[in-house]
Design an enzyme around this catalytic site. Structure first.
Site, PDB file in Angstrom:
ATOM      1  N   ASP A  53       0.859  -1.176   0.000  1.00 53.90           N
ATOM      2  CA  ASP A  53       0.000   0.000   0.000  1.00 53.90           C
ATOM      3  C   ASP A  53       0.902   1.235   0.000  1.00 53.90           C
ATOM      4  OD1 ASP A  53      -1.995   1.843   0.258  1.00 53.90           O
ATOM      5  OD2 ASP A  53      -2.388   1.439   2.365  1.00 53.90           O
ATOM      6  N   ASP A  75      -8.123  -7.281   0.564  1.00 53.94           N
ATOM      7  CA  ASP A  75      -7.263  -7.392   1.739  1.00 53.94           C
ATOM      8  C   ASP A  75      -7.934  -6.722   2.918  1.00 53.94           C
ATOM      9  OD1 ASP A  75      -5.593  -4.661   2.656  1.00 53.94           O
ATOM     10  OD2 ASP A  75      -6.603  -4.532   0.726  1.00 53.94           O
ATOM     11  N   CYS A  93     -13.983 -26.960   9.901  1.00 53.37           N
ATOM     12  CA  CYS A  93     -12.679 -26.450   9.464  1.00 53.37           C
ATOM     13  C   CYS A  93     -11.594 -27.479   9.766  1.00 53.37           C
ATOM     14  CB  CYS A  93     -12.385 -25.126  10.171  1.00 53.37           C
ATOM     15  SG  CYS A  93     -10.778 -24.404   9.753  1.00 53.37           S
ATOM     16  N   CYS A 112      -8.219 -26.646   9.768  1.00 57.79           N
ATOM     17  CA  CYS A 112      -6.958 -25.959  10.034  1.00 57.79           C
ATOM     18  C   CYS A 112      -6.299 -26.529  11.289  1.00 57.79           C
ATOM     19  CB  CYS A 112      -7.181 -24.455  10.193  1.00 57.79           C
ATOM     20  SG  CYS A 112      -7.834 -23.939  11.801  1.00 57.79           S
ATOM     21  N   CYS A 142      -8.263 -25.906  14.617  1.00 56.79           N
ATOM     22  CA  CYS A 142      -9.492 -26.676  14.785  1.00 56.79           C
ATOM     23  C   CYS A 142      -9.226 -28.169  14.949  1.00 56.79           C
ATOM     24  CB  CYS A 142     -10.427 -26.417  13.608  1.00 56.79           C
ATOM     25  SG  CYS A 142     -11.060 -24.720  13.569  1.00 56.79           S
ATOM     26  N   HIS A 180      -6.454 -19.570  12.396  1.00 55.26           N
ATOM     27  CA  HIS A 180      -7.761 -20.059  11.951  1.00 55.26           C
ATOM     28  C   HIS A 180      -8.468 -19.045  11.051  1.00 55.26           C
ATOM     29  CE1 HIS A 180     -11.888 -21.483  11.860  1.00 55.26           C
ATOM     30  NE2 HIS A 180     -12.237 -20.260  12.253  1.00 55.26           N
TER      31      HIS A 180
END
Length: 372
Positions: free
Chosen positions: A93, A269, A307, A309, A312, A338
Site C-alpha cells: 500500500d 485485503d 474447518c 486448520c 481446529c 484459523h
C-alpha cells in the site's frame, strides 16, 4: 510486462471470474484474499504458517515500513522478500490509506502530504514520487499509486478536489515508476470519488487511460453503509478493464468478500482477521464466535467443526478461551491462524464454485449457515 493477468473462467450468472495473476515471485490464483503484514509480518504468523495455509500473496505498508525499520535497513537487507524470508508475491500500500487513518497528523498540499509520525512526532513529507521510491526499495511485486483515501461522509466539493488531485498524483507516480522502478515491479492505479458516481466514473476513465498494470477501487469501507458500498462497488467495477487485475482495497468480512468477487473483483485485503483474533473473536462457518465468553468455558468441541486448520484439528474452544482470557500470546496466534485459513479456504471454494457456475448457490449456502 512484469505482471500479466490471465482470465480462466467467468461465472455464467454473475460477474465473478477466476483468473491467475502472473508475477516474477509466483502466480496468484484469483479471486484471492491477501493477508496484511503491515510492518513486514502478518501478526503472530510465521512464513511457514502462511505457506501452510497456502497464502499466495501478502501485503506490506509503505508508510509504516518507511518509519520502521527504515529504508536504510530495507536496502541493506535486499528488500522485504529477503528481509522477512518470503519468496512469494508482495503488494505494498502506498501510504494513501494513512492520509485517511492519520487525519489528525497530516497536512495535504498539491505537492504531497506532510505526516507527523505516530511513533515519535517527527515530520515526513510524502510525494507520489517518494512513495514509489520507497516501494522500489521495499521491492514489492505490486506497488500502489499514492492517493488520498477520503471519508465516506466528505462533501461533494471536497471529494471532487481530492479525486482530481489523486489523478495528478497518479500520473506523477506512474512517470517516476517508468523511469526508476525495477523491471519486475508493477504499479496499480486507484479509483477514488467517494460515494459520488459521476466522480467515480471520471476517476475510472482517467485512471484507466494512464494504462496501469492493474486497478484498485479505493475509498470503500471508510464509513459508508453496506448498501452504499455494494452500490458503488457494482457501479465502479465494470468501468475497469477485463484484461487486468481488479482490487477492492480494505475489505475482509466474508460478506464483503462475496459481494466484491460477485462484482468481478479479483483481489481484496484487510487487517480484520488478525485484529479480531487478538480480541478473542473467530470467523467460523456458523458466524463469529467470541471465544472469551463464559459459554465456552467447558466446551471441548473444535472451534469450527467444519474447518480442518491446525487450530481446529488440535484445540478445543475451552482451551482457546483459557488462552485468550489468560492473555497468552498463543491464543491470538491460534485464532489468527484459523481466521486467515478460513478466508483463504473460502476463496478456494469460491474459485471452485465459479468454475462450476455455482457461485450463487455457494453464496446462498454460506450466508444461511453464517447467519447473514
Amino acid at each position: 510486462m512484469p505482471l500479466k493477468y490471465e482470465l480462466i473462467k467467468k461465472d455464467k450468472y454473475t460477474n465473478a471470474r477466476v483468473g491467475v495473476i502472473h508475477t516474477a515471485s509466483g502466480d496468484i490464483p484469483t479471486p484471492i484474499f491477501m493477508p496484511v503484514g503491515t510492518v513486514g509480518t502478518v501478526k503472530t504468523m510465521t512464513v511457514d504458517d502462511l505457506k501452510e495455509m497456502d497464502a499466495k500473496i501478502i501485503l506490506g505498508n509503505t508508510y509504516h515500513l518507511y518509519l520502521k525499520p527504515g529504508m536504510d535497513i530495507m536496502k541493506k537487507a535486499g528488500g522485504l522478500h529477503k528481509f522477512m524470508n518470503w519468496d512469494r508475491p508482495i503488494l505494498t500500500d502506498s501510504g494513501g490509506f494513512q492520509v485517511f487513518s492519520l487525519a489528525d497528523n497530516r497536512k495535504i498540499s498539491e505537492e504531497g502530504v506532510m505526516f507527523r509520525s505516530h511513533i515519535d512526532g517527527s515530520k515526513h513529507f510524502f510525494t507520489p514520487e517518494k512513495s514509489i521510491e520507497i516501494q522500489n526499495d521495499i521491492h514489492s511485486d505490486i506497488m500502489m499509486s499514492f492517493d488520498e483515501c477520503v471519508d465516506a461522509n466528505a462533501s461533494y466539493d471536497y471529494v471532487k478536489n481530492s479525486m482530481e488531485r489523486t489523478l495528478r498524483w497518479a500520473q506523477r507516480g506512474l512517470d517516476y515508476h517508468k523511469a526508476n522502478s525495477h523491471p519486475d515491479q508493477s504499479l496499480f492505479g486507484i479509483v477514488q470519488g467517494g460515494m459520488f458516481k459521476d466522480l467515480r466514473e471520471i476517476s475510472a476513465r482517467e485512471t484507466v487511460a494512464m494504462n496501469f498494470d492493474g486497478y484498485s477501487i479505493g475509498g470503500l469501507s471508510v464509513g459508508e453503509t453496506k448498501e452504499e458500498m455494494i452500490d458503488i462497488l457494482n457501479f465502479t467495477t465494470p468501468l475497469l478493464p477485463e484484461d487486468k487485475p481488479r482490487y477492492n482495497m480494505g475489505v475482509g468480512t466474508p460478506d464483503y468478500l462475496f459481494e466484491s468477487f460477485q462484482a468481478g473483483i479479483d483481489m481484496a485485503d484487510c487487517v480484520l482477521p488478525t485484529r479480531i483474533a487478538r480480541n478473542g473473536t473467530a470467523i467460523t462457518s456458523h458466524g463469529r464466535v467470541v471465544i472469551k465468553n463464559a459459554t465456552y468455558k467447558e466446551d471441548f468441541s473444535p472451534l469450527d467443526p467444519e474447518c480442518d486448520c491446525y487450530t481446529c484439528k488440535n484445540h478445543s474452544r475451552a482451551y482457546l478461551r483459557h488462552l485468550v482470557n489468560a492473555k497468552e500470546i498463543l491464543g491470538a496466534r491460534l485464532l489468527s491462524y484459523h481466521n486467515l485459513y478460513f478466508l483463504l479456504k473460502m476463496c478456494e471454494n469460491i474459485r471452485e464454485a465459479i468454475m462450476n457456475d455455482s457461485f450463487l448457490d455457494y453464496k446462498k449456502e454460506f450466508y444461511e449457515k453464517y447467519g447473514y
